[in-house]
Design an enzyme around this catalytic site. Structure first.
Site, PDB file in Angstrom:
ATOM      1  N   HIS A 285       0.864  -1.179   0.000  1.00 29.22           N
ATOM      2  CA  HIS A 285       0.000   0.000   0.000  1.00 29.22           C
ATOM      3  C   HIS A 285       0.898   1.226   0.000  1.00 29.22           C
ATOM      4  O   HIS A 285       1.760   1.392   0.864  1.00 29.22           O
ATOM      5  CB  HIS A 285      -0.921   0.036   1.217  1.00 29.22           C
ATOM      6  N   CYS A 286       0.689   2.096  -0.986  1.00 23.72           N
ATOM      7  CA  CYS A 286       1.550   3.263  -1.152  1.00 23.72           C
ATOM      8  C   CYS A 286       0.798   4.530  -0.755  1.00 23.72           C
ATOM      9  O   CYS A 286      -0.199   4.900  -1.395  1.00 23.72           O
ATOM     10  CB  CYS A 286       2.022   3.372  -2.606  1.00 23.72           C
ATOM     11  N   ASN A 287       1.275   5.191   0.299  1.00 25.78           N
ATOM     12  CA  ASN A 287       0.637   6.428   0.738  1.00 25.78           C
ATOM     13  C   ASN A 287       0.800   7.549  -0.276  1.00 25.78           C
ATOM     14  O   ASN A 287      -0.020   8.469  -0.335  1.00 25.78           O
ATOM     15  CB  ASN A 287       1.228   6.869   2.080  1.00 25.78           C
TER      16      ASN A 287
ATOM     17  N   ASN B  66      -3.232   4.638  -2.568  1.00 22.34           N
ATOM     18  CA  ASN B  66      -3.834   3.468  -3.197  1.00 22.34           C
ATOM     19  C   ASN B  66      -2.900   2.279  -3.004  1.00 22.34           C
ATOM     20  O   ASN B  66      -1.719   2.443  -2.712  1.00 22.34           O
ATOM     21  CB  ASN B  66      -4.044   3.728  -4.695  1.00 22.34           C
TER      22      ASN B  66
END
Length: 282
Positions: free
Chosen positions: A123-125, A129
């Site tokens: 999960h990439c802040n 997303n």
């Protein structure tokens, strides 16, 4: 999937806009002049790279990373599926208690998105997303263009400084100085960080691993060595085939954001497929 305001995305967009305007209207203008042929060529080239960077970034944010169908049910009798991923404890088929559904191979539950993601990488802040099956390639291509843009801008920054004339020094003062003072400390660590991230994902693609699978593989390798066996990642089918699996069969489309080769994310080719194919052909 509903997503609201993201401070991280706002920071990234602001940085992109700032670097673009500084590069075109300060660095290129002061080095070549925007009305000269070299200035126009560099401005067009950098604008093209920046456009592809923004396009891929927007798609990585907006694209669904991969949703597990509610009707998914693993078929353990299917001869086309040589392996089934099981729980570490108990040996049962992987089942998500939170989503109340079976997990396809390489799928994981994201605590932030609150659902299972197909071929989840992380999960990439910074894109607010998950990076998963459906948007992994576009995320990777975004990082490629971001590295090119940062290094390109850094070269233009250094070049504009080294080619500064006496006339420019007298008329530059505060406005240009602010652009250089902010851009330099921003571009250098950004170029290094993005280059490291790009190198990391190139390694993962060549191994056909996700970030989660890499960390799981470290543990599996340790357990295999402890048991006197050799661990091999089941989805590693060779460097070139790993590349085409993620980026597409045509090398000319590898840096394009869109691709139709990715499949449904419920089944992936494995090293066992190659073994079974070679055994049946003998």
């Amino acid at each position: 999937m509903k997503r609201g305001f993201s401070f991280s995305v706002t920071v990234v967009v602001s940085a992109i806009v700032f670097i673009y305007f500084c590069t075109v209207f300060v660095f290129i203008d002061r080095w070549f002049g925007l009305m000269t042929s070299p200035g126009i060529m560099n401005a067009v080239a950098f604008t093209g790279v920046a456009f592809m960077c923004v396009l891929n970034y927007a798609y990585a944010i907006l694209a669904d990373p991969g949703r597990v169908p509610s009707s998914f049910m693993p078929d353990i009798e299917d001869p086309e599926v040589p392996i089934h991923e099981i729980k570490r404890k108990g040996g049962d088929l992987r089942f998500c208690q939170k989503c109340s559904c079976f997990k396809p191979p390489r799928a994981h539950h994201c605590r932030v998105c609150k659902r299972c993601i197909l071929r989840m990488d992380h999960h990439c802040n910074w894109i607010n997303n998950c990076v998963g099956h459906a948007n992994y390639k576009v995320f990777f291509v975004f990082v490629v263009y971001a590295v090119i843009a940062c290094i390109y801008s850094l070269i233009l920054l250094v070049g504009s400084l080294t080619n500064d004339s006496q006339n420019d020094k007298q008329r530059s003062a505060d406005t240009f100085r602010v652009a250089y003072v902010i851009s330099g400390p921003l571009l250098v660590p950004l170029s290094v960080a993005l280059s490291v991230l790009l190198g990391w994902h190139i390694y993962l693609i060549l191994q056909n691993k996700t970030t989660i699978e890499y960390h799981e593989g470290v543990r599996a390798m340790w357990l295999a060595e402890k048991g006197g066996t050799v661990y091999k990642h089941p989805y590693d089918i060779g460097a070139y085939e790993n590349l085409t699996t993620v980026l597409g069969p045509s090398i000319f489309c590898w840096i394009c954001p869109f691709s139709r080769h990715i499949g449904n994310g419920l089944r992936f080719r494995t090293a066992y497929d190659r073994v079974s194919t070679s055994s049946t052909s003998k």
